[in-house]
Every structure is written in structure tokens, then in C-alpha cells.
Design a protein around this motif. Structure first.
Motif, PDB file in Angstrom:
ATOM      1  N   UNK A  20       0.819  -1.211   0.000  1.00 34.59           N
ATOM      2  CA  UNK A  20       0.000   0.000   0.000  1.00 34.59           C
ATOM      3  C   UNK A  20       0.859   1.269   0.000  1.00 34.59           C
ATOM      4  N   UNK A  21       2.163   1.134   0.220  1.00 28.90           N
ATOM      5  CA  UNK A  21       3.100   2.255   0.286  1.00 28.90           C
ATOM      6  C   UNK A  21       2.837   3.147   1.501  1.00 28.90           C
ATOM      7  N   UNK A  22       2.243   2.585   2.549  1.00 25.04           N
ATOM      8  CA  UNK A  22       1.937   3.343   3.759  1.00 25.04           C
ATOM      9  C   UNK A  22       3.152   3.397   4.672  1.00 25.04           C
ATOM     10  N   UNK A  23       3.475   4.602   5.113  1.00 24.28           N
ATOM     11  CA  UNK A  23       4.579   4.817   6.052  1.00 24.28           C
ATOM     12  C   UNK A  23       3.984   5.453   7.295  1.00 24.28           C
ATOM     13  N   UNK A  24       4.366   4.940   8.473  1.00 25.15           N
ATOM     14  CA  UNK A  24       3.883   5.559   9.707  1.00 25.15           C
ATOM     15  C   UNK A  24       4.916   5.411  10.812  1.00 25.15           C
ATOM     16  N   UNK A  25       4.789   6.281  11.786  1.00 22.41           N
ATOM     17  CA  UNK A  25       5.695   6.260  12.931  1.00 22.41           C
ATOM     18  C   UNK A  25       5.342   7.372  13.893  1.00 22.41           C
ATOM     19  N   UNK A  26       6.131   7.500  14.937  1.00 25.81           N
ATOM     20  CA  UNK A  26       5.994   8.602  15.891  1.00 25.81           C
ATOM     21  C   UNK A  26       7.139   9.575  15.660  1.00 25.81           C
ATOM     22  N   UNK A  27       6.815  10.836  15.461  1.00 24.46           N
ATOM     23  CA  UNK A  27       7.834  11.866  15.254  1.00 24.46           C
ATOM     24  C   UNK A  27       8.265  12.506  16.570  1.00 24.46           C
ATOM     25  N   UNK A  28       7.442  12.395  17.592  1.00 28.90           N
ATOM     26  CA  UNK A  28       7.683  13.071  18.866  1.00 28.90           C
ATOM     27  C   UNK A  28       7.049  12.235  19.962  1.00 28.90           C
ATOM     28  N   UNK A 117      12.106  12.091  13.048  1.00 26.56           N
ATOM     29  CA  UNK A 117      12.560  13.372  13.534  1.00 26.56           C
ATOM     30  C   UNK A 117      11.473  14.415  13.283  1.00 26.56           C
ATOM     31  N   UNK A 118      11.561  15.551  13.946  1.00 29.93           N
ATOM     32  CA  UNK A 118      10.607  16.630  13.741  1.00 29.93           C
ATOM     33  C   UNK A 118      11.302  17.966  13.865  1.00 29.93           C
ATOM     34  N   UNK A 119      10.754  18.959  13.175  1.00 33.56           N
ATOM     35  CA  UNK A 119      11.291  20.317  13.199  1.00 33.56           C
ATOM     36  C   UNK A 119      10.194  21.226  13.751  1.00 33.56           C
ATOM     37  N   UNK A 120      10.538  22.071  14.719  1.00 31.59           N
ATOM     38  CA  UNK A 120       9.540  22.870  15.433  1.00 31.59           C
ATOM     39  C   UNK A 120      10.153  24.142  15.987  1.00 31.59           C
TER      40      UNK A 120
END
Length: 194
Positions: A20-28, A117-120
Motif C-alpha cells: 500500500x506504500x503506507x509509512x507511519x511512525x511517531x515523530x515526537x 525526527x521533527x522540526x519545530x
């Protein structure tokens, strides 16, 4: 990059469903102490309240737009799904049928990319000097979220705003100690009638 933007990486599993090409995860993650920074950092639950609804967030590989974007969530809508739960900020998107999307899926499959990773930027935080001499930063309110990124290498970024914030906290502690010392000596002089 804007000097107030900060990047943080976490060790959290990035999952891809290749069919399905689904990507998921927790960024924070909430309430988890950072490592790899010159200070301890914790992001409180509630720090993201209302942030997704006002932010324009890109899904990027390694925080770079140079080869394109993977997905986008503009004020809560778009091809990038962002949700906040008790654990943290979860993301989900369908990898585009582009060279970048294919590269991402292949590198997740091979285990080359397994962190996020996340940018904030920060609207409200507090700094405290701990008894062991190290500093702790508690982020109680994120200002804006700029991107979430599956990354090859989770290395914390030492941005100037963090160092500047730490320097301000150190200067305030020095000022308070100086005032306390001056008051102490003033009281001694008064008691000795000098």
C-alpha cells in the motif's frame, strides 16, 4: 533555516507497508527525556494542543526539501495524517510513486531508515539547573510544527536558539546568585554597623 526552528530525532520504529506504500511512525514522544543534547529535554503532554490545526507540515526525508516532499498536512488537511495521542505525535502517509518515495520504502525495508525526527519552534519552555549541574528544559508549548522526517541517522541538532535559551537561563541564575550574595554582605555590614 530559520534560527528559531529546532530539530529533534527519536528512536521510534518507522513502519512501511510496501503493497500500500503506507509509512507511519511517531515523530515526537511526550514525557521522554532526550539524549544526545548538552542538556536534558522533555516535551510535556499538551504541548501540541492546537498546533497541527495552525501549522503547514511537510513529510520530508532527512529534513530536506531539495528532492521534493513525501506528503503535506496544511492546517490538519492533506496527504499527511498527523494525530496526537497519549504517547506523542503519530504520522502516516502514502509514499508517493516517485524516486524519493521508492527510495524511502526501500531504505525502510532494508532497515537503513528506522527513526523519525521533527522540526519545530517553541512558544513556552522552562529551564532549570539540576543538582548535578546539568540543565533540564521542559517544553510546555510548541509554537509551530514545520516537518516530520523519517531519517537515516538520529543525531540531535544543536541549534542556536537552544544554546541561547540555555545561556539566558545561566545568566539569570548568575544574576540571582549575585543579588543573594550582595544581600548577604549587606546584612553582615548592617549587623556589624559598618
Amino acid at each position: 533555516m530559520d534560527e528559531k526552528r529546532e530539530i529533534r530525532n527519536i528512536a521510534s520504529q518507522v513502519i512501511a507497508d510496501e503493497e500500500k506504500r503506507t509509512v507511519e511512525g511517531y515523530a515526537l514522544l511526550f514525557g521522554v527525556s532526550s539524549d544526545g543534547l548538552p542538556f536534558e529535554e522533555v516535551i510535556e503532554r499538551g504541548a501540541l494542543d492546537g498546533v497541527i490545526e495552525k501549522s503547514d507540515v511537510f513529510a520530508l526525508m532527512n529534513h530536506s526539501q531539495s528532492r521534493g516532499i513525501l506528503a503535506r498536512c496544511n492546517q490538519g488537511n492533506g496527504s499527511l495524517s498527523l494525530s496526537v495521542d497519549s504517547k506523542g505525535l503519530k504520522y502516516r502517509f502514502e509514499a508517493p510513486k516517485t524516486a524519493l518515495g521508492d527510495e524511502l520504502l526501500e531504505n525502510i525495508r532494508r532497515g537503513e531508515i528506522n527513526e523519525s525526527s521533527f522540526c519545530f519552534d517553541v512558544e513556552k519552555d522552562t529551564w532549570e539547573k539540576k543538582s548535578d549541574g546539568t540543565w533540564k528544559r521542559t517544553v510546555s508549548k510548541v509554537g509551530n510544527l514545520y516537518d516530520i522526517s523519517p531519517v537515516y541517522n538520529a543525531a540531535y541538532s544543536k541549534t542556536s536558539v537552544y544554546m541561547r535559551g540555555k545561556e539566558q537561563a545561566e545568566a539569570e541564575l548568575t544574576r540571582q546568585n549575585s543579588e543573594n550574595l550582595n544581600e548577604y554582605y549587606s546584612n553582615i555590614e548592617k549587623s556589624l554597623n559598618i
